[in-house]
Write a protein that holds these residues in place. Structure first.
Motif, PDB file in Angstrom:
ATOM      1  N   SER A  97      39.941  46.425  52.976  1.00  0.00           N
ATOM      2  CA  SER A  97      38.990  47.078  52.078  1.00  0.00           C
ATOM      3  C   SER A  97      39.281  46.720  50.624  1.00  0.00           C
ATOM      4  O   SER A  97      38.355  46.590  49.815  1.00  0.00           O
ATOM      5  CB  SER A  97      39.020  48.587  52.278  1.00  0.00           C
ATOM      6  N   VAL A  98      40.539  46.547  50.274  1.00  0.00           N
ATOM      7  CA  VAL A  98      40.898  46.146  48.908  1.00  0.00           C
ATOM      8  C   VAL A  98      40.377  44.736  48.637  1.00  0.00           C
ATOM      9  O   VAL A  98      39.812  44.454  47.574  1.00  0.00           O
ATOM     10  CB  VAL A  98      42.436  46.214  48.707  1.00  0.00           C
ATOM     11  N   ALA A  99      40.529  43.848  49.603  1.00  0.00           N
ATOM     12  CA  ALA A  99      40.042  42.481  49.451  1.00  0.00           C
ATOM     13  C   ALA A  99      38.521  42.476  49.299  1.00  0.00           C
ATOM     14  O   ALA A  99      37.985  41.755  48.452  1.00  0.00           O
ATOM     15  CB  ALA A  99      40.462  41.642  50.641  1.00  0.00           C
ATOM     16  N   ASP A 100      37.826  43.277  50.090  1.00  0.00           N
ATOM     17  CA  ASP A 100      36.368  43.344  49.984  1.00  0.00           C
ATOM     18  C   ASP A 100      35.937  43.833  48.610  1.00  0.00           C
ATOM     19  O   ASP A 100      34.956  43.347  48.046  1.00  0.00           O
ATOM     20  CB  ASP A 100      35.787  44.259  51.064  1.00  0.00           C
ATOM     21  N   THR A 101      36.688  44.788  48.064  1.00  0.00           N
ATOM     22  CA  THR A 101      36.374  45.300  46.728  1.00  0.00           C
ATOM     23  C   THR A 101      36.485  44.193  45.689  1.00  0.00           C
ATOM     24  O   THR A 101      35.610  44.037  44.831  1.00  0.00           O
ATOM     25  CB  THR A 101      37.324  46.460  46.366  1.00  0.00           C
ATOM     26  N   TYR A 102      37.545  43.394  45.747  1.00  0.00           N
ATOM     27  CA  TYR A 102      37.711  42.305  44.788  1.00  0.00           C
ATOM     28  C   TYR A 102      36.619  41.251  44.940  1.00  0.00           C
ATOM     29  O   TYR A 102      36.103  40.737  43.950  1.00  0.00           O
ATOM     30  CB  TYR A 102      39.092  41.667  44.926  1.00  0.00           C
ATOM     31  N   PHE A 103      36.245  40.936  46.163  1.00  0.00           N
ATOM     32  CA  PHE A 103      35.178  39.963  46.361  1.00  0.00           C
ATOM     33  C   PHE A 103      33.840  40.491  45.849  1.00  0.00           C
ATOM     34  O   PHE A 103      33.032  39.743  45.311  1.00  0.00           O
ATOM     35  CB  PHE A 103      35.063  39.551  47.838  1.00  0.00           C
ATOM     36  N   ARG A 104      33.588  41.793  45.994  1.00  0.00           N
ATOM     37  CA  ARG A 104      32.359  42.384  45.447  1.00  0.00           C
ATOM     38  C   ARG A 104      32.365  42.308  43.920  1.00  0.00           C
ATOM     39  O   ARG A 104      31.340  42.051  43.299  1.00  0.00           O
ATOM     40  CB  ARG A 104      32.199  43.823  45.921  1.00  0.00           C
ATOM     41  N   ILE A 105      33.523  42.536  43.315  1.00  0.00           N
ATOM     42  CA  ILE A 105      33.626  42.450  41.859  1.00  0.00           C
ATOM     43  C   ILE A 105      33.330  41.024  41.393  1.00  0.00           C
ATOM     44  O   ILE A 105      32.574  40.812  40.439  1.00  0.00           O
ATOM     45  CB  ILE A 105      35.026  42.907  41.379  1.00  0.00           C
ATOM     46  N   LEU A 106      33.912  40.044  42.077  1.00  0.00           N
ATOM     47  CA  LEU A 106      33.660  38.642  41.714  1.00  0.00           C
ATOM     48  C   LEU A 106      32.187  38.283  41.897  1.00  0.00           C
ATOM     49  O   LEU A 106      31.594  37.598  41.061  1.00  0.00           O
ATOM     50  CB  LEU A 106      34.537  37.708  42.553  1.00  0.00           C
ATOM     51  N   ALA A 107      31.575  38.746  42.974  1.00  0.00           N
ATOM     52  CA  ALA A 107      30.158  38.472  43.202  1.00  0.00           C
ATOM     53  C   ALA A 107      29.299  39.133  42.127  1.00  0.00           C
ATOM     54  O   ALA A 107      28.313  38.554  41.657  1.00  0.00           O
ATOM     55  CB  ALA A 107      29.741  38.951  44.584  1.00  0.00           C
ATOM     56  N   GLY A 108      29.668  40.334  41.710  1.00  0.00           N
ATOM     57  CA  GLY A 108      28.943  41.020  40.655  1.00  0.00           C
ATOM     58  C   GLY A 108      29.045  40.288  39.328  1.00  0.00           C
ATOM     59  O   GLY A 108      28.056  40.141  38.609  1.00  0.00           O
ATOM     60  N   LEU A 109      30.242  39.811  39.012  1.00  0.00           N
ATOM     61  CA  LEU A 109      30.419  39.035  37.789  1.00  0.00           C
ATOM     62  C   LEU A 109      29.577  37.761  37.807  1.00  0.00           C
ATOM     63  O   LEU A 109      28.945  37.405  36.826  1.00  0.00           O
ATOM     64  CB  LEU A 109      31.895  38.664  37.596  1.00  0.00           C
ATOM     65  N   LYS A 110      29.567  37.110  38.947  1.00  0.00           N
ATOM     66  CA  LYS A 110      28.796  35.866  39.063  1.00  0.00           C
ATOM     67  C   LYS A 110      27.299  36.148  38.894  1.00  0.00           C
ATOM     68  O   LYS A 110      26.601  35.392  38.228  1.00  0.00           O
ATOM     69  CB  LYS A 110      29.070  35.208  40.407  1.00  0.00           C
ATOM     70  N   SER A 111      26.815  37.234  39.485  1.00  0.00           N
ATOM     71  CA  SER A 111      25.376  37.534  39.359  1.00  0.00           C
ATOM     72  C   SER A 111      25.007  37.890  37.916  1.00  0.00           C
ATOM     73  O   SER A 111      23.935  37.537  37.448  1.00  0.00           O
ATOM     74  CB  SER A 111      24.977  38.659  40.314  1.00  0.00           C
ATOM     75  N   VAL A 112      25.915  38.567  37.198  1.00  0.00           N
ATOM     76  CA  VAL A 112      25.656  38.894  35.798  1.00  0.00           C
ATOM     77  C   VAL A 112      25.588  37.616  34.969  1.00  0.00           C
ATOM     78  O   VAL A 112      24.714  37.444  34.123  1.00  0.00           O
ATOM     79  CB  VAL A 112      26.736  39.851  35.247  1.00  0.00           C
ATOM     80  N   ILE A 113      26.497  36.691  35.238  1.00  0.00           N
ATOM     81  CA  ILE A 113      26.500  35.421  34.485  1.00  0.00           C
ATOM     82  C   ILE A 113      25.245  34.615  34.804  1.00  0.00           C
ATOM     83  O   ILE A 113      24.654  34.003  33.918  1.00  0.00           O
ATOM     84  CB  ILE A 113      27.776  34.618  34.812  1.00  0.00           C
ATOM     85  N   MET A 114      24.811  34.634  36.058  1.00  0.00           N
ATOM     86  CA  MET A 114      23.626  33.864  36.438  1.00  0.00           C
ATOM     87  C   MET A 114      22.355  34.431  35.797  1.00  0.00           C
ATOM     88  O   MET A 114      21.422  33.689  35.509  1.00  0.00           O
ATOM     89  CB  MET A 114      23.463  33.851  37.957  1.00  0.00           C
ATOM     90  N   GLU A 115      22.304  35.742  35.548  1.00  0.00           N
ATOM     91  CA  GLU A 115      21.116  36.353  34.963  1.00  0.00           C
ATOM     92  C   GLU A 115      21.018  36.099  33.477  1.00  0.00           C
ATOM     93  O   GLU A 115      19.942  36.061  32.931  1.00  0.00           O
ATOM     94  CB  GLU A 115      21.115  37.861  35.218  1.00  0.00           C
ATOM     95  N   LYS A 116      22.135  35.909  32.792  1.00  0.00           N
ATOM     96  CA  LYS A 116      22.100  35.734  31.343  1.00  0.00           C
ATOM     97  C   LYS A 116      21.843  34.330  30.943  1.00  0.00           C
ATOM     98  O   LYS A 116      21.992  33.370  31.415  1.00  0.00           O
ATOM     99  CB  LYS A 116      23.412  36.203  30.717  1.00  0.00           C
TER     100      LYS A 116
END
Length: 116
Positions: A97-116
């Motif tokens: 579950s900790v690993a999944d949390t980190y991967f979700r954070i990385l995916a969220g960061l990537k989506s924010v960068i892609m939108e800007k």
């Protein structure tokens, strides 16, 4: 001898929709500069802007610029994290579950960068 295979190499045949004709137009300096500004804003050629305007086609806003270096760094972090996760799983010292949390954070960061 002709190649009768369906998969041919080389340049594909140009279709009937190929643009072969030109129309010359004259503009004042201000009009020219205005067209060039619109073309630069849309990231299109000036002739493509004029073609779309003449045919009453929608000129869409440009796609957002993506910080490719930031995406590259995030992908590298994700790859390194995956390697670390494999090592930790071998030792049975990590919670999934900790690993999944980190991967979700990385995916969220990537989506924010892609939108800007």
């Amino acid at each position: 001898m002709k190649n009768k295979d369906a998969k041919r190499l080389g340049r594909p045949r140009s279709g009937a929709d190929k643009r072969r004709f030109r129309i010359a137009a004259s503009f004042t300096l201000e009009e020219r500069n205005s067209i060039l500004e619109v073309a630069e804003w849309c990231r299109l050629s000036p002739s493509e802007v004029l073609r779309r305007a003449a045919l009453l086609l929608k000129i869409k806003p440009p796609p957002p610029k993506v910080n490719l270096e930031a995406i590259r760094v995030l992908n590298e972090i994700s790859k390194n994290f995956s390697l670390l996760l494999k090592r930790l799983e071998e030792d049975r010292t990590v919670d999934a579950s900790v690993a999944d949390t980190y991967f979700r954070i990385l995916a969220g960061l990537k989506s924010v960068i892609m939108e800007k």
